[in-house]
Design an enzyme around this catalytic site. Structure first.
Site, PDB file in Angstrom:
ATOM      1  N   LYS A  20      -7.715   9.713 -11.346  1.00 16.38           N
ATOM      2  CA  LYS A  20      -7.216   9.313 -10.030  1.00 16.38           C
ATOM      3  C   LYS A  20      -7.448  10.425  -9.011  1.00 16.38           C
ATOM      4  O   LYS A  20      -8.039  10.217  -7.954  1.00 16.38           O
ATOM      5  CB  LYS A  20      -5.728   9.018 -10.133  1.00 16.38           C
ATOM      6  CG  LYS A  20      -5.019   8.885  -8.800  1.00 16.38           C
ATOM      7  CD  LYS A  20      -3.518   9.008  -8.958  1.00 16.38           C
ATOM      8  CE  LYS A  20      -2.823   8.959  -7.616  1.00 16.38           C
ATOM      9  NZ  LYS A  20      -2.956   7.677  -6.942  1.00 16.38           N
ATOM     10  N   ILE A 432       5.629  -7.061   5.803  1.00 18.80           N
ATOM     11  CA  ILE A 432       6.001  -7.422   4.431  1.00 18.80           C
ATOM     12  C   ILE A 432       7.054  -6.475   3.862  1.00 18.80           C
ATOM     13  O   ILE A 432       7.614  -6.721   2.799  1.00 18.80           O
ATOM     14  CB  ILE A 432       4.737  -7.469   3.542  1.00 18.80           C
ATOM     15  CG1 ILE A 432       3.702  -8.404   4.167  1.00 18.80           C
ATOM     16  CG2 ILE A 432       5.033  -7.944   2.137  1.00 18.80           C
ATOM     17  CD1 ILE A 432       4.160  -9.834   4.395  1.00 18.80           C
ATOM     18  N   GLU A 485      11.203   0.822   3.790  1.00 22.25           N
ATOM     19  CA  GLU A 485      11.179   1.165   2.359  1.00 22.25           C
ATOM     20  C   GLU A 485      10.846   2.638   2.077  1.00 22.25           C
ATOM     21  O   GLU A 485      10.311   2.961   1.018  1.00 22.25           O
ATOM     22  CB  GLU A 485      10.215   0.242   1.585  1.00 22.25           C
ATOM     23  CG  GLU A 485      10.608  -1.232   1.681  1.00 22.25           C
ATOM     24  CD  GLU A 485       9.696  -2.175   0.887  1.00 22.25           C
ATOM     25  OE1 GLU A 485       9.029  -1.724  -0.060  1.00 22.25           O
ATOM     26  OE2 GLU A 485       9.659  -3.366   1.229  1.00 22.25           O
ATOM     27  N   GLU A 606       0.980 -13.954 -11.779  1.00 19.80           N
ATOM     28  CA  GLU A 606       0.400 -13.180 -12.877  1.00 19.80           C
ATOM     29  C   GLU A 606       1.158 -13.382 -14.184  1.00 19.80           C
ATOM     30  O   GLU A 606       0.601 -13.241 -15.275  1.00 19.80           O
ATOM     31  CB  GLU A 606       0.358 -11.710 -12.467  1.00 19.80           C
ATOM     32  CG  GLU A 606       0.854 -10.749 -13.472  1.00 19.80           C
ATOM     33  CD  GLU A 606       1.225  -9.400 -12.848  1.00 19.80           C
ATOM     34  OE1 GLU A 606       0.808  -9.095 -11.733  1.00 19.80           O
ATOM     35  OE2 GLU A 606       1.957  -8.657 -13.517  1.00 19.80           O
ATOM     36  N   GLU A 666      -0.653 -13.526   0.598  1.00 21.76           N
ATOM     37  CA  GLU A 666      -1.940 -12.893   0.850  1.00 21.76           C
ATOM     38  C   GLU A 666      -3.020 -13.946   1.004  1.00 21.76           C
ATOM     39  O   GLU A 666      -3.129 -14.843   0.185  1.00 21.76           O
ATOM     40  CB  GLU A 666      -2.314 -11.992  -0.318  1.00 21.76           C
ATOM     41  CG  GLU A 666      -3.511 -11.154   0.005  1.00 21.76           C
ATOM     42  CD  GLU A 666      -4.380 -10.931  -1.188  1.00 21.76           C
ATOM     43  OE1 GLU A 666      -4.147  -9.974  -1.907  1.00 21.76           O
ATOM     44  OE2 GLU A 666      -5.297 -11.740  -1.380  1.00 21.76           O
ATOM     45  N   HIS A 695      -5.340  -3.773   2.345  1.00 25.68           N
ATOM     46  CA  HIS A 695      -5.877  -2.928   1.272  1.00 25.68           C
ATOM     47  C   HIS A 695      -7.070  -2.107   1.722  1.00 25.68           C
ATOM     48  O   HIS A 695      -7.537  -1.240   1.012  1.00 25.68           O
ATOM     49  CB  HIS A 695      -6.260  -3.784   0.061  1.00 25.68           C
ATOM     50  CG  HIS A 695      -5.111  -4.626  -0.403  1.00 25.68           C
ATOM     51  ND1 HIS A 695      -4.894  -5.887   0.090  1.00 25.68           N
ATOM     52  CD2 HIS A 695      -4.107  -4.375  -1.261  1.00 25.68           C
ATOM     53  CE1 HIS A 695      -3.797  -6.377  -0.470  1.00 25.68           C
ATOM     54  NE2 HIS A 695      -3.304  -5.484  -1.286  1.00 25.68           N
TER      55      HIS A 695
HETATM   56  N1  GLN Z   1       7.906  -5.353   0.047  1.00 29.80           N
HETATM   57  C1  GLN Z   1       6.825  -4.744  -0.650  1.00 29.80           C
HETATM   58  C2  GLN Z   1       6.061  -3.844   0.300  1.00 29.80           C
HETATM   59  O1  GLN Z   1       6.027  -4.149   1.464  1.00 29.80           O
HETATM   60  C3  GLN Z   1       5.893  -5.769  -1.219  1.00 29.80           C
HETATM   61  C4  GLN Z   1       4.749  -5.162  -1.971  1.00 29.80           C
HETATM   62  C5  GLN Z   1       3.908  -6.154  -2.759  1.00 29.80           C
HETATM   63  O2  GLN Z   1       3.887  -7.303  -2.524  1.00 29.80           O
HETATM   64  N2  GLN Z   1       3.195  -5.723  -3.748  1.00 29.80           N
HETATM   65  O3  GLN Z   1       5.494  -2.849  -0.092  1.00 29.80           O
HETATM   66 ZN    ZN Z   2       1.987  -8.066  -1.458  1.00 29.63          ZN
END
Ligand code: GLN
Ligand code: ZN
Length: 760
Positions: A20, A432, A485, A606, A666, A695
């Protein structure tokens, strides 16, 4: 005859995530390509040496890859999308990174190749792209070079490649639609060359991975499979390799393929070994995958000893191995020095799994299981541990009723109440959840974790980050704000750390995609909430703005899917335990005046079993689990959920069953292909198809977003449409984030204006 053992692949990232850091340092120009290649080589040498010294007979080569092994296969086959190709057609390591990261030759940004989940794991691969009549050419020598390296080191080498059928299946068609099986003749020419080249190196066996054989394949694919292997027949011995599920349903076809061996996953599939013996040609090697490559628990070696010994009565050529590649398990348990020994004794990481295989091999070859007893005893101490059992949790679970799984009113009633509460404009905007996780934030969390600063100081500093995030969102004029977050390292780890029943490792890293690794929490015991988790942060965020703040929780199914789970309880029970813990949190948030609560379930898709016949059962308990966590709130509380990396069409009914008021999903990376789906399927609640791909570092233009929104409006009624990025923004920096969100807001306002003029 002595039993031979092997693993299907070793983790490539390194015990200290060396790969990484090397890749990221290369991308940012901190190290040269030569240095990067050197680190890769060092890792391979170490992996081979470690396997060999722990007693593995055949050393896997070809499991190492830059970024992703499907991408490496695309490179080998010369399947490079036009937009990433050099003018003279040549390719190099940068081409590979360009495909993954969305860079064009002149270093400008172009669309990255799509990324999606590898079967039902949390590993993501880079999706191959196919165009009609395309050619393939042997273009990348990495595999051959690595085989030479390993031979020179004196190992018994077993190369690993991804089989042509699985490669074709995993890709996507771009441009005009066509039957991808029509590409087989061209593709197989290259595979033949690959096999010949490997044979010329004096190799006896190759592991050819065809995990799609666990699916319910269409009949033309089963026919093509037989034809493929008829063509690939060579002097090299082929070990046809399957994993993650049973292949019973395809076995009658498989036994007619001209291969020399078959690997099956006994830890996931249910097999009747006497039936297998009857059906599988006697001259085939049967490789039994008995060491679970997808979890961190020790194997019950005594149990497997008995199973295999029974099978040996058939006097067949048997190998034993890991169930799948150890890519999905962390590298070395010995590094863990923070978990109590009682618990550590239950676990086995990749290297210890090699050791387990060796132990089992020795016992079988000696026909004496006594050396396994102490190993199995360690594992069995789990069931008796005080850390594991909690009667309160068990009782609570038994008393769940129908009413615990449904909202007071149906969506049509709730939505009116909510519209009157929130008064959002048309196309409400939100994000999100996460905002950039800057170096400052990471350093701060680390200081707190190491005890260098006290909670008070930590809290004040985090509040500053929340304040900044709220301020930026207000400046951008977003409608539903989030606190960002910043207190969370990872969306699952964070909750695990605050729930009873979880433990954490320091080195339990597994690759998620490219250079991104995750360190899944381990669920060892019954789960419950000890104290409120997120309330104070959300309350603080709400206290500094007049706009509504949305609280963020990670859903039960996602916490389950992204953890290493205990193996002594069904998933459904573990998931419901988590759901009850989250319900406590949801209700506390509501009490604290937070009226919008998002429960993320990015892993719902998944978790879907690989075989369709198992889907209904899974989706039923998974959606019920979500509803247990979300249903007890008032009608005025708006429940959101978020999902990513999904082929949603498969699970749309279940998504409806979640009965969230709003879902954000997404779509940006797949060019909103999903929207096509809404032509025929009317999602009854509100939905925010992500309007740009977070991304990639590229800034989406206003026009791009306007275009996507115009598409969305065609299929989804505008009064149920939300506007948002396609995932959390934690991996981006603030500059990119603000530029992108600015464009998102301009685009939204453009469309709102248009809409207003239309409706006047
Ligand atoms: N709430 C999370 C974020 O915004 C959602 C992340 C995800 O869907 N993988 O990072
Ligand atoms: Zn996501």
């Amino acid at each position: 005859m002595d039993i031979i053992n092997h693993i299907l692949g070793f983790p490539r990232i390194g015990a200290h995530r060396e790969l990484k850091f090397a890749q990221e340092n290369y991308w940012s120009g901190k190290i040269s390509k030569i240095e990067l290649l050197k680190i890769g080589k060092k890792l391979r040498y170490k992996n081979w040496k470690d396997q060999s010294s722990s007693g593995i007979n055949l050393i896997s080569v070809g499991d190492f890859s830059w970024y992703d092994h499907v991408l490496t296969t695309s490179m080998m086959l010369g399947n490079i999308p036009e937009r990433h190709r050099n003018i003279d057609g040549s390719i190099d390591l940068d081409t590979l990174f360009y495909m993954a990261r969305g860079t064009a030759l002149n270093k400008s940004s172009v669309l990255a190749c799509e990324m999606t989940k590898w079967f039902d794991t949390n590993y993501h691969y880079i999706v191959p792209e196919f165009v009609k009549n395309q050619d393939f050419n042997l273009s990348w020598n990495q595999l051959f070079d690595e085989i030479d390296e390993a031979i020179n080191k004196g190992y018994s080498v077993k190369p690993v490649i991804l089989g042509p059928m699985t490669y074709l299946w995993l890709g996507k068609i771009t441009g005009v639609k066509f039957n991808r099986l029509s590409l087989l003749p061209n593709l197989l020419k290259v595979y033949q060359k690959i096999l010949n080249k490997i044979y010329e190196k004096g190799i006896e066996w190759i592991q050819i991975d065809e995990p799609i054989l666990v699916f319910d394949l269409p009949s033309d694919w089963m026919h093509a499979f037989k034809m493929t292997y008829d063509i690939l027949k060579s002097d090299l011995k082929l070990l046809l390799t399957t994993y993650f599920e049973s292949i019973n349903h395809n076995l009658n076809d498989i036994v007619n393929f001209p291969v020399q061996g078959l690997h099956i996953d006994l830890t996931h599939g249910k097999y009747d070994l006497s039936v297998l013996n009857r059906k599988i040609p006697h001259d085939w090697v049967l490789s039994l995958g008995v060491i679970n490559g997808r979890n961190i628990w020790k194997s019950d070696l005594k149990f497997w000893f008995d199973v295999i010994q029974n099978f040996l009565k058939f006097k067949r050529n048997v190998w034993i191995g890991s169930s799948c590649s150890l890519l999905h398990s962390p590298v070395d348990l010995r590094l863990e020095n923070n978990i109590p020994l009682e618990i550590k004794n239950w676990f086995s990481f990749a290297l210890q799994k090699c050791y387990e295989l060796n132990l089992l091999t020795l016992a079988l070859n000696d026909n004496d299981s006594s050396i396994l007893q102490s190993w199995t005893d360690l594992l069995h101490s789990h069931a008796k541990s005080e850390m594991v059992n909690n009667d309160f949790v068990k009782n609570q679970l038994m008393n769940i009723t129908y009413n615990d799984k449904k909202r007071h009113s149906v969506y049509s009633v709730r939505s009116k109440v909510q519209k009157n509460t929130f008064h959002f404009p048309v196309l409400p905007t939100t994000t999100i959840g996460s905002f950039p996780q800057t170096d400052d934030i990471r350093a701060l969390r680390l200081q707190f974790k190491k005890g260098k600063i006290d909670f008070h100081k930590y809290q004040n500093e985090i509040k500053k980050h929340i304040q900044y995030a709220i301020q930026q969102q207000e400046l951008l004029d977003i409608d539903v704000l989030v606190h960002g977050e910043s207190e969370r390292n990872d969306m699952v780890e964070y909750f695990g750390e605050h729930l009873a029943g979880f433990i954490f490792t320091n080195y339990g890293w597994v690759q998620s995609y490219g250079s991104r690794c995750v360190k899944p929490p381990v669920i060892v015991g019954d789960v419950y909430r000890k104290n409120p988790i997120t309330i104070e942060w959300s309350k603080y965020a709400q206290s500094i703005t007049k706009k509504p703040v949305k609280a963020m929780l990670t859903g039960p199914v996602t916490i389950l899917c992204w953890s290493f789970i205990r193996e002594d309880l069904p998933k459904q029970i573990i998931s419901n335990q988590i759901a009850l813990a989250l319900r406590d949190e949801v209700l506390d948030l509501e009490r604290a005046g937070i009226n919008i609560i998002q429960i993320d379930e990015p892993a719902l898709r998944e978790g879907l079993p690989l075989r369709k016949i198992d889907w209904k059962k899974y989706l039923s308990w998974a959606t019920q689990s979500f509803r247990i966590s979300s249903s007890k709130v008032q009608d005025t509380t708006q429940i959101h959920t978020h999902m990513c990396y999904c082929e949603f069409s498969d699970i749309m009914d279940a998504i409806v069953q979640l009965d969230a008021d709003v879902i954000t999903i997404e779509t940006a990376r797949s060019h909103m292909d999903l929207l096509e789906f809404f032509k025929t399927f009317e999602y009854p609640n509100e939905i925010g198809p992500g309007v740009y791909d977070i991304h990639s570092p590229n800034i989406p233009s206003v026009d791009q977003i306007v275009y996507l929104l115009e598409q969305a409006i065609k299929y989804i009624p505008i009064n149920r449409l939300w506007v948002n990025p396609d995932c959390g923004l934690k991996t981006r920096n603030w500059k990119e984030t603000i530029s992108s969100l600015k464009n998102m807001m301009i685009a939204t306002k453009k469309i709102r204006k248009k809409f207003e003029t239309l409706t006047i």
